[in-house]
Design an enzyme around this catalytic site. Sequence first.
Site, PDB file in Angstrom:
ATOM      1  N   LYS A  52       0.190   5.661  -1.780  1.00  0.00           N
ATOM      2  CA  LYS A  52       1.261   5.823  -0.974  1.00  0.00           C
ATOM      3  C   LYS A  52       2.275   6.354  -1.503  1.00  0.00           C
ATOM      4  O   LYS A  52       2.453   6.512  -2.811  1.00  0.00           O
ATOM      5  CB  LYS A  52       1.356   4.606  -0.110  1.00  0.00           C
TER       6      LYS A  52
ATOM      7  N   PHE B 126       7.137  -3.611  12.531  1.00  0.00           N
ATOM      8  CA  PHE B 126       7.183  -2.835  11.349  1.00  0.00           C
ATOM      9  C   PHE B 126       6.651  -1.448  11.608  1.00  0.00           C
ATOM     10  O   PHE B 126       6.610  -0.567  10.554  1.00  0.00           O
ATOM     11  CB  PHE B 126       6.578  -3.444  10.218  1.00  0.00           C
TER      12      PHE B 126
ATOM     13  N   HIS C  48      -3.470   2.031   0.411  1.00  0.00           N
ATOM     14  CA  HIS C  48      -4.063   1.639   1.818  1.00  0.00           C
ATOM     15  C   HIS C  48      -5.557   1.706   1.365  1.00  0.00           C
ATOM     16  O   HIS C  48      -5.800   1.967   0.314  1.00  0.00           O
ATOM     17  CB  HIS C  48      -3.829   2.843   2.841  1.00  0.00           C
TER      18      HIS C  48
ATOM     19  N   ARG D  27     -10.970  -3.590  -1.442  1.00  0.00           N
ATOM     20  CA  ARG D  27      -9.655  -4.571  -1.026  1.00  0.00           C
ATOM     21  C   ARG D  27      -9.455  -5.523  -1.880  1.00  0.00           C
ATOM     22  O   ARG D  27      -8.371  -6.002  -2.209  1.00  0.00           O
ATOM     23  CB  ARG D  27     -10.116  -5.009   0.436  1.00  0.00           C
TER      24      ARG D  27
ATOM     25  N   GLU E 279     -11.239   6.788   9.356  1.00  0.00           N
ATOM     26  CA  GLU E 279     -10.119   7.124   8.614  1.00  0.00           C
ATOM     27  C   GLU E 279     -10.280   8.420   7.378  1.00  0.00           C
ATOM     28  O   GLU E 279      -9.438   9.156   7.433  1.00  0.00           O
ATOM     29  CB  GLU E 279      -9.710   5.957   7.828  1.00  0.00           C
TER      30      GLU E 279
ATOM     31  N   ASN F 265       3.792  -1.061  -0.414  1.00  0.00           N
ATOM     32  CA  ASN F 265       2.883  -1.677  -1.297  1.00  0.00           C
ATOM     33  C   ASN F 265       1.732  -1.056  -1.861  1.00  0.00           C
ATOM     34  O   ASN F 265       0.645  -1.215  -2.222  1.00  0.00           O
ATOM     35  CB  ASN F 265       2.117  -2.757  -0.272  1.00  0.00           C
TER      36      ASN F 265
ATOM     37  N   THR G 212      -1.904  -7.777   1.146  1.00  0.00           N
ATOM     38  CA  THR G 212      -0.944  -6.724   1.401  1.00  0.00           C
ATOM     39  C   THR G 212       0.315  -6.989   1.054  1.00  0.00           C
ATOM     40  O   THR G 212       1.467  -6.209   0.642  1.00  0.00           O
ATOM     41  CB  THR G 212      -0.861  -6.855   3.031  1.00  0.00           C
TER      42      THR G 212
ATOM     43  N   TYR H 145      -1.988   5.120  12.079  1.00  0.00           N
ATOM     44  CA  TYR H 145      -1.501   3.593  12.217  1.00  0.00           C
ATOM     45  C   TYR H 145      -1.452   3.197  13.708  1.00  0.00           C
ATOM     46  O   TYR H 145      -0.799   2.246  13.820  1.00  0.00           O
ATOM     47  CB  TYR H 145      -0.275   3.301  11.517  1.00  0.00           C
TER      48      TYR H 145
ATOM     49  N   ARG I 178      -1.773  -3.943  -6.288  1.00  0.00           N
ATOM     50  CA  ARG I 178      -0.905  -4.164  -5.522  1.00  0.00           C
ATOM     51  C   ARG I 178       0.259  -5.145  -6.434  1.00  0.00           C
ATOM     52  O   ARG I 178       1.496  -5.002  -6.648  1.00  0.00           O
ATOM     53  CB  ARG I 178      -0.920  -4.612  -4.220  1.00  0.00           C
TER      54      ARG I 178
END
Length: 143
Positions: free
Chosen positions: A10, A58, A116, A86, A127, A113, A92, A50, A103
């Site tokens: 990100k 948010f 993704h 993950r 995606e 964070n 998150t 998203y 993270r």
Amino acid sequence: MGNLTLAIIKPDAVRQNVIGEIISMITAAGFKIKAMKMINLSRESAMGFYEVHKERPFYGELVDFMTSGPCVPIMLEKENAVEDYRKLIGATDPAQAEEGTVRKRFAKSKAENCVHGSDSDENALIEIAHFFSRDERLTNYGL
Ligand code: IDP
Ligand code: MG
């Protein structure tokens, strides 16, 4: 068990200049890079990506953040890719993320964070198709 997932480095991580460190963590964990690019997401693209979060408080902040600078979407392959990736990135909220996760190491907040990761095999395929055309994927997997 699916073998593909979609990662995004990100804008906050790109600003920290840690693209290389994050890719190293990903490849050291056994993932193979099947497609990758650095792009400026348009608002339209970020909102579409998203869309599942559009009712969340948010959402606006998330779209602003994801369009605040370049990001690096990456198509990854590994057995059990969604779950293993993950685990590698952690929770998150970086305050909840385990030691040694991406993270925990680089993320500053729940919003910013660093990375993704797809949350299911089905969403991984959706995606991947959001970012990569057939010609951009080293393997097409019938997508
Ligand atoms: P995930 O990225 O770990 O799957 P999601 O719940 O799917 O987390 O949320 C998508 C993204 O929205 C998060 O990665 C984060 O950037 C942002 N986000 C999630 N929860 C919050 C929040 O409470 N405040 C601000 N941003 C959030
Ligand atoms: Mg998610």
